[in-house]
Write an enzyme that holds these catalytic residues in place. Structure first.
Site, PDB file in Angstrom:
ATOM      1  N   GLY A 347      18.694  50.816  -5.559  1.00 16.63           N
ATOM      2  CA  GLY A 347      17.803  51.466  -4.608  1.00 16.63           C
ATOM      3  C   GLY A 347      18.433  52.712  -4.021  1.00 16.63           C
ATOM      4  N   LYS A 348      17.609  53.458  -3.269  1.00 15.80           N
ATOM      5  CA  LYS A 348      18.058  54.680  -2.610  1.00 15.80           C
ATOM      6  C   LYS A 348      17.741  54.594  -1.136  1.00 15.80           C
ATOM      7  CE  LYS A 348      17.279  57.662  -6.646  1.00 15.80           C
ATOM      8  NZ  LYS A 348      16.596  58.883  -7.143  1.00 15.80           N
ATOM      9  N   GLY A 349      18.617  55.187  -0.312  1.00 20.12           N
ATOM     10  CA  GLY A 349      18.415  55.218   1.128  1.00 20.12           C
ATOM     11  C   GLY A 349      18.549  56.631   1.650  1.00 20.12           C
ATOM     12  N   GLY A 350      18.545  56.748   2.968  1.00 17.64           N
ATOM     13  CA  GLY A 350      18.619  58.054   3.580  1.00 17.64           C
ATOM     14  C   GLY A 350      19.931  58.759   3.321  1.00 17.64           C
ATOM     15  N   PHE A 351      21.008  57.989   3.043  1.00 17.95           N
ATOM     16  CA  PHE A 351      22.315  58.619   2.879  1.00 17.95           C
ATOM     17  C   PHE A 351      22.983  58.267   1.560  1.00 17.95           C
ATOM     18  CE2 PHE A 351      21.685  58.429   7.453  1.00 17.95           C
ATOM     19  CZ  PHE A 351      21.908  59.753   7.793  1.00 17.95           C
ATOM     20  N   VAL A 354      22.504  52.913  -4.170  1.00 20.81           N
ATOM     21  CA  VAL A 354      23.211  51.644  -4.301  1.00 20.81           C
ATOM     22  C   VAL A 354      23.089  51.161  -5.745  1.00 20.81           C
ATOM     23  CG1 VAL A 354      23.439  49.277  -3.491  1.00 20.81           C
ATOM     24  CG2 VAL A 354      22.719  51.071  -1.903  1.00 20.81           C
ATOM     25  N   ASP A 466      20.082  50.962  13.624  1.00 17.21           N
ATOM     26  CA  ASP A 466      19.169  51.127  12.491  1.00 17.21           C
ATOM     27  C   ASP A 466      18.695  49.780  11.963  1.00 17.21           C
ATOM     28  OD1 ASP A 466      17.644  52.682  10.818  1.00 17.21           O
ATOM     29  OD2 ASP A 466      19.214  53.004   9.343  1.00 17.21           O
TER      30      ASP A 466
END
Length: 665
Positions: A347-351, A354, A466
């Site tokens: 997956g991808k996040g704001g920073f 993974v 968060d």
């Protein structure tokens, strides 16, 4: 790499008495895992299963420990760290009711206890720890000390390792993890209740003045029959432990050793150096019979080496030593994730991104977070995660296994969670797994316990900043673990985080945080309230419906509550299995935590009491919810704080009633 206790052993047997004592000198054989030493010096494996990173070596027979029993032991040991600059957890000489403590944990528990039984008086364990790591949570005095542990790894007495010179009485420091042989003497006088500990380098006679002389009656902790032995544990850094000689005696003095009989420590194998590689290349070139071939080979070798060095180049700075988590080589992570292959992307996040990976040496799956190096805040978020989660220990927090840094790239390595993040189950219509009501309540409870630990139980107050479904990960048994500490900050007694930057996710941000940009434990509680409603409703905290304005979940659920249409807010997937009373309780907790007035929100420990029904919610709950209608228009921040300061959640009848009545509601 994590290795258990290693002891050098041999069959060299000086003397032994099955009932009163023994004396052995060990050489040439490594011992790992769970072993027993027989009276004839023979070593036996046991069938006990041990966790990785824990080692036990015990004498096979028990000894009598009555109310007045005295005992004496002497041993030669050595602790060899993989890297002399970094040391981690140590070893113990232990007296226990069993010769295999099968439930013991590694790291700070030293192979003696685990998180559940540490501090339990029914353990009946007395141990002398040789600790090479300063653990602030255990109140360790330094990273090189000897401590007396009774039923817990929190020492009842500790002192810096060293010895007193017989000539001038001067105290000399003795580094435990020095890769040098050290002699230890432990003498307990059961009549006078005096526990003496003495240390010295191998070739120094036993000092007349002990390192520590502790007045302690051990008879209340020891049973009639006890076993003696050694335990050790490693954490994220590797250390090897050796015991080369050991004598023990009940009601008498332990036999001394002839130090000339003690074998030298094994020498570590030296790795091939770049010079050796160049020599090998040169030899091959000469064997081919031409200087031209040699020249070409050297040029190609240098080019290849430089490219490879650039590819796997890493950065090491001073601050990294302080934070402690294990540092992985970039090459390890590159191989584990198949070169950060797109097929391994979780997956991808704001920073960052993974990836799933398999560490070759451990054979276990891990999650590797690659922080966006284009982000100016990337390093700041990276350091925050290392500084917080790297030192936290809680079953509902994602465990940080280690990290890696190279030019412009930052990596964090975590335990792999097979069921990924909570939002992937809540909002993925293609998922075959639908969370039941009981599973969702358990997830909410897990996250509440994690936040209570961060806010109220750790040595410092930590504000997560968060909290949301995408940062809650689920293991194979759907246990929830809070992760992503990239925005976490230490707080001044929970009042205000050390930052002025507004951070968080829309829909979880408390009103006062949006106005002031100051994060507190109360702003975390607000986000938790929105999270609760998200889990129960199966809706995102902010949803856009066509061209209409965004629908805020907290406001929508509140509206359903006032219209007595709360069932309309429940996730349609749950309506056939709801417990009406429990559903209303979770809704109330979510609305109370996400209240627009910070003073109304309970602490996380209080939330746990509500969830576990240890204490009831305020009787005037409906009136409490109506307060928010007047708050923004009629009260300023200062007066509002004073106005609601009377609210107490630890009583059956909340004083909020009188406050509301006096205000005219």
């Amino acid at each position: 790499m994590i290795l258990p206790l290693l002891l050098l052993l041999t069959g060299s047997f000086i003397s032994a008495d099955n009932t009163t004592g023994f004396s052995f000198i060990f050489t040439d054989s490594e011992l790992a895992g769970v072993r027993e030493i027989q009276p004839n010096g023979q070593l036996l494996h046991t069938n006990q299963t041990q966790m990785s990173g824990v080692g036990h070596t015990f004498y096979s027979h028990s000894f009598p420990f009555t109310n007045t029993t005295s005992f004496s032991t002497s041993f030669v040991f050595a602790i060899i760290p993989e890297n002399p600059r970094y040391t981690f957890h140590g070893m113990t000489f232990a007296i226990t009711p069993s010769k295999a403590v099968i439930d013991a944990s590694s790291a700070e528990h030293l192979g003696l206890f685990n998180r559940t039984n540490d501090g339990d008086n029914s353990n009946h364990v007395v141990a002398l720890e040789f600790d090479t790591f300063k653990n602030l949570e255990l109140s360790d005095i330094d990273s090189n000390h000897v401590g007396l542990d009774i039923n817990s790894v929190v020492s009842v007495f500790a002192t810096t390792a060293g010895y007193y010179n017989d000539q001038d009485g001067v105290f000399n420091n003795l580094t435990l993890a020095s890769s040098q042989q050290i002699r230890a003497w432990v003498d307990y006088d059961g009549v006078n209740k005096l526990f003496n500990v003495t240390l010295a380098p191998l070739h120094v006679e036993k000092p007349k003045k002990p390192l520590a002389s502790i007045q302690k009656d051990l008879s209340t902790y020891l049973l009639d029959e006890m076993f003696v032995g050694f335990t050790s544990a490693t954490g994220v850094l590797l250390q090897r432990f050796y015991v080369q000689a050991w004598s023990f005696q009940v009601n008498g003095k332990a036999q001394e050793f002839n130090v000339s009989d003690i074998p030298p420590l094994p020498l570590p194998l030296k790795k091939n150096t770049t010079k050796n590689k160049h020599l090998m290349i040169l030899a091959i070139g000469l064997s081919l019979g031409g200087l031209l071939v040699i020249f070409i080979s050297i040029i190609l070798g240098i080019v290849w080496y430089r490219r490879r060095k650039r590819k796997f180049a890493e950065v090491l700075e001073v601050w990294e030593v302080e934070y402690g988590p294990h540092r992985f080589c970039y090459k390890e992570l590159y191989k584990a994730t198949q070169g950060f292959k797109e097929s391994e992307l979780l997956g991808k996040g704001g920073f960052g991104q993974v990836y799933k990976g398999i560490l070759p040496e451990l054979g276990t799956p891990v999650a590797v977070k690659k922080v966006w190096h284009e982000s100016g805040r990337g390093m700041k978020e990276f350091v925050a995660e290392i500084a917080t989660i790297g030192r936290l220990r809680h079953p509902n927090l994602v465990r940080l296994l280690g990290y890696c840094r190279r030019k412009g790239e930052l990596f964090l390595v975590y335990d792999y969670m097979p069921n990924l993040s909570l939002d992937s189950l809540l909002f993925n219509s293609n998922s075959d797994l639908i969370l039941t009501w009981k599973q969702r309540v358990k997830i909410i409870m897990d996250v509440a316990e994690a936040l209570a630990y961060l806010h109220e139980e750790w040595v410092e107050v930590i504000i997560h900043r968060d909290i949301k479904a995408s940062n809650v990960l689920l293991d194979a048994d759907l246990n929830a673990k809070l992760g992503d500490f990239g925005l976490a900050r230490f707080s001044n007694n929970g009042k205000e985080a050390k930052t002025t930057h507004l951070a968080g996710t829309l829909g979880y941000i408390a009103p006062e945080l949006a106005r002031k940009g100051k994060a507190t434990t109360a702003t975390d509680v607000f986000a938790f309230g929105a999270f609760c409603l998200e889990v129960v409703c199966g809706r995102r905290p902010v949803e856009h419906q066509g061209h209409e304005e965004a629908v805020i979940l907290v406001d929508w659920v509140l509206d359903c509550w006032f219209k007595d249409k709360l069932l309309n807010a429940v996730d349609p997937k749950l309506k056939n299995e709801l417990d009406d009373a429990e559903m209303r309780l979770v809704f109330k907790i979510g609305l109370l935590c996400s209240h627009s007035v910070p003073a109304v929100r309970p602490s996380m420990s209080q939330v746990l009491k509500f969830l576990k029904r240890i204490e009831p919610l305020p009787e005037d709950f409906d009136d409490v919810l109506h307060i928010r209608e007047d708050y923004s228009g009629r009260l300023g921040d200062a007066s509002a704080s004073a106005y609601f300061s009377q609210i107490q959640y630890n009583t059956v009848s909340s004083p909020i009633t009188s406050s509301i009545s006096s205000s005219g509601r």
